[in-house]
Design a protein around this motif. Structure first.
Motif, PDB file in Angstrom:
ATOM      1  N   MET A 111       2.712   2.432   2.286  1.00 50.93           N
ATOM      2  CA  MET A 111       2.653   3.130   3.568  1.00 50.93           C
ATOM      3  C   MET A 111       3.752   2.690   4.524  1.00 50.93           C
ATOM      4  SD  MET A 111      -1.349   3.692   4.481  1.00 50.93           S
ATOM      5  CE  MET A 111      -2.020   2.091   4.096  1.00 50.93           C
ATOM      6  N   GLU A 162      -7.680  -1.474   6.999  1.00 54.14           N
ATOM      7  CA  GLU A 162      -8.861  -2.235   7.409  1.00 54.14           C
ATOM      8  C   GLU A 162      -8.541  -3.382   8.364  1.00 54.14           C
ATOM      9  OE1 GLU A 162     -11.066  -3.246   3.879  1.00 54.14           O
ATOM     10  OE2 GLU A 162     -11.465  -1.141   3.425  1.00 54.14           O
ATOM     11  N   LYS A 178      -6.048   1.467  10.386  1.00 53.36           N
ATOM     12  CA  LYS A 178      -7.476   1.590  10.048  1.00 53.36           C
ATOM     13  C   LYS A 178      -7.641   1.669   8.523  1.00 53.36           C
ATOM     14  CE  LYS A 178      -9.576   2.108  14.128  1.00 53.36           C
ATOM     15  NZ  LYS A 178     -10.650   1.269  14.606  1.00 53.36           N
ATOM     16  N   GLN A 179      -6.742   2.413   7.881  1.00 54.21           N
ATOM     17  CA  GLN A 179      -6.790   2.528   6.425  1.00 54.21           C
ATOM     18  C   GLN A 179      -6.582   1.170   5.768  1.00 54.21           C
ATOM     19  OE1 GLN A 179      -4.136   5.756   5.402  1.00 54.21           O
ATOM     20  NE2 GLN A 179      -5.065   5.929   3.398  1.00 54.21           N
ATOM     21  N   SER A 215       0.816  -1.214   0.000  1.00 59.45           N
ATOM     22  CA  SER A 215       0.000   0.000   0.000  1.00 59.45           C
ATOM     23  C   SER A 215       0.855   1.273   0.000  1.00 59.45           C
ATOM     24  CB  SER A 215      -0.926   0.009   1.212  1.00 59.45           C
ATOM     25  OG  SER A 215      -0.165   0.090   2.399  1.00 59.45           O
ATOM     26  N   ALA A 234      -4.159   5.201  12.549  1.00 56.41           N
ATOM     27  CA  ALA A 234      -4.820   5.660  11.321  1.00 56.41           C
ATOM     28  C   ALA A 234      -4.360   4.836  10.124  1.00 56.41           C
ATOM     29  CB  ALA A 234      -4.535   7.143  11.100  1.00 56.41           C
ATOM     30  N   ILE A 235      -3.086   4.519  10.079  1.00 54.44           N
ATOM     31  CA  ILE A 235      -2.552   3.697   8.986  1.00 54.44           C
ATOM     32  C   ILE A 235      -3.202   2.315   9.025  1.00 54.44           C
ATOM     33  CG2 ILE A 235      -0.478   2.511   8.155  1.00 54.44           C
ATOM     34  CD1 ILE A 235       1.087   5.046   9.151  1.00 54.44           C
TER      35      ILE A 235
END
Length: 59
Positions: free
Chosen positions: A12, A36, A33-34, A10, A30-31
């Motif tokens: 990231m 999933e 959560k992105q 991804s 946050a990463i």
């Protein structure tokens, strides 16, 4: 697929490592959560990284 593989795929991974170095638990969350990840998985990873789950606002 491992979390590391998912981070790399991804694009990231660098952002994640920077957030960890800076002890920015909110950014790490946050990463994830992105990506999933489940809350349970996120909590387990945060603990393994030495972070406290930020339920009280502390790292």
């Amino acid at each position: 697929m491992t979390v590391n593989e998912r981070l790399s795929e991804s694009s990231m991974l660098d952002l994640f490592y920077t957030a960890v170095e800076e002890k920015n638990v909110q950014q790490v969350m946050a990463i994830f959560k992105q990506m999933e990840l489940t809350d349970s998985s996120i909590t387990d990873i945060l603990i393994s990284l030495g972070f406290k789950y930020p339920d009280d606002g502390n790292q």
